[in-house]
Design a protein around this motif. Structure first.
Motif, PDB file in Angstrom:
ATOM      1  N   ARG A  65     -44.627  25.517 -38.989  1.00  0.00           N
ATOM      2  CA  ARG A  65     -43.349  24.961 -38.522  1.00  0.00           C
ATOM      3  C   ARG A  65     -42.183  25.569 -39.286  1.00  0.00           C
ATOM      4  NH1 ARG A  65     -42.823  19.948 -39.699  1.00  0.00           N
ATOM      5  NH2 ARG A  65     -44.813  19.522 -40.693  1.00  0.00           N
ATOM      6  N   ARG A  66     -42.334  25.762 -40.572  1.00  0.00           N
ATOM      7  CA  ARG A  66     -41.247  26.379 -41.357  1.00  0.00           C
ATOM      8  C   ARG A  66     -41.117  27.873 -41.043  1.00  0.00           C
ATOM      9  NH1 ARG A  66     -39.104  22.705 -44.564  1.00  0.00           N
ATOM     10  NH2 ARG A  66     -40.399  21.019 -45.347  1.00  0.00           N
ATOM     11  N   TRP A  67     -42.232  28.546 -40.837  1.00  0.00           N
ATOM     12  CA  TRP A  67     -42.214  29.981 -40.567  1.00  0.00           C
ATOM     13  C   TRP A  67     -41.571  30.294 -39.220  1.00  0.00           C
ATOM     14  CZ3 TRP A  67     -42.808  34.090 -43.497  1.00  0.00           C
ATOM     15  CH2 TRP A  67     -43.015  35.335 -42.895  1.00  0.00           C
ATOM     16  N   HIS A  68     -41.905  29.495 -38.203  1.00  0.00           N
ATOM     17  CA  HIS A  68     -41.422  29.759 -36.846  1.00  0.00           C
ATOM     18  C   HIS A  68     -40.204  28.928 -36.462  1.00  0.00           C
ATOM     19  CE1 HIS A  68     -44.939  32.177 -35.844  1.00  0.00           C
ATOM     20  NE2 HIS A  68     -45.685  31.253 -36.385  1.00  0.00           N
ATOM     21  N   GLY A  69     -39.906  27.881 -37.222  1.00  0.00           N
ATOM     22  CA  GLY A  69     -38.837  26.969 -36.832  1.00  0.00           C
ATOM     23  C   GLY A  69     -39.327  25.898 -35.881  1.00  0.00           C
ATOM     24  N   HIS A  70     -40.577  25.914 -35.550  1.00  0.00           N
ATOM     25  CA  HIS A  70     -41.258  24.932 -34.695  1.00  0.00           C
ATOM     26  C   HIS A  70     -42.751  25.239 -34.818  1.00  0.00           C
ATOM     27  CE1 HIS A  70     -41.717  21.903 -31.669  1.00  0.00           C
ATOM     28  NE2 HIS A  70     -42.052  22.726 -30.695  1.00  0.00           N
ATOM     29  N   VAL A  71     -43.562  24.875 -33.855  1.00  0.00           N
ATOM     30  CA  VAL A  71     -44.998  25.151 -33.940  1.00  0.00           C
ATOM     31  C   VAL A  71     -45.276  26.639 -33.804  1.00  0.00           C
ATOM     32  CG1 VAL A  71     -45.578  22.890 -33.011  1.00  0.00           C
ATOM     33  CG2 VAL A  71     -45.451  24.822 -31.474  1.00  0.00           C
ATOM     34  N   GLY A  72     -46.413  27.074 -34.332  1.00  0.00           N
ATOM     35  CA  GLY A  72     -46.855  28.450 -34.152  1.00  0.00           C
ATOM     36  C   GLY A  72     -47.740  28.538 -32.920  1.00  0.00           C
ATOM     37  N   ALA A  73     -47.653  29.625 -32.190  1.00  0.00           N
ATOM     38  CA  ALA A  73     -48.512  29.861 -31.026  1.00  0.00           C
ATOM     39  C   ALA A  73     -49.196  31.209 -31.238  1.00  0.00           C
ATOM     40  CB  ALA A  73     -47.694  29.866 -29.738  1.00  0.00           C
TER      41      ALA A  73
END
Length: 131
Positions: free
Chosen positions: A31-39
């Motif tokens: 969430r921190r890396w992408h700004g939301h969930v990772g896909a």
């Protein structure tokens, strides 16, 4: 064959092997890396080829895992866990359409944030399956 890139093109890649269905990761790191969930989707390493890597930088997040991103535009592109010597994970948002992919599951649902609900009927795991 699938192709993909970061936002600015300083990282480009080709995929010449079948890719796994998409898994959504809700852990706090993604969430921190992408700004939301990772896909993510994954592919056999021998079916993955970088065609441009001038912008690629790796951020080590554990003794075995690292995230690949573009130093020029900031795009999240890859996830590489050396404990899985068979697969390279790709942030599916970097793939050119059509991807031909389908969705599979949500992982680390036990640590998802409180501002959204998951209501799509996919498999849900509180952690990573098998761990």
């Amino acid at each position: 064959m699938n192709q993909g890139s970061c936002f600015c093109g300083a990282i480009r890649f080709e995929v010449h092997a079948p890719m796994t269905a998409v898994t959504y990761c809700h852990c706090s790191k993604c969430r921190r890396w992408h700004g939301h969930v990772g896909a993510y989707s994954a592919v056999d390493r021998e079916g993955f080829r970088l065609t441009e890597s001038r912008g690629l930088k790796w951020h080590q997040i554990s003794s075995t895992a690292k995230r690949g991103f573009c130093v020029e535009c900031g795009s999240s592109v890859l996830f590489d866990d050396s404990s899985d010597t068979q697969k390279m994970s790709i942030c599916v948002g970097t793939l050119d359409a059509p991807t031909g992919l389908s969705e599979k599951a949500h992982i680390y649902v036990g640590s998802k944030s409180d501002y959204y609900e998951i209501a799509d009927g996919l498999l849900k795991y509180d952690t990573f399956p098998g761990r």
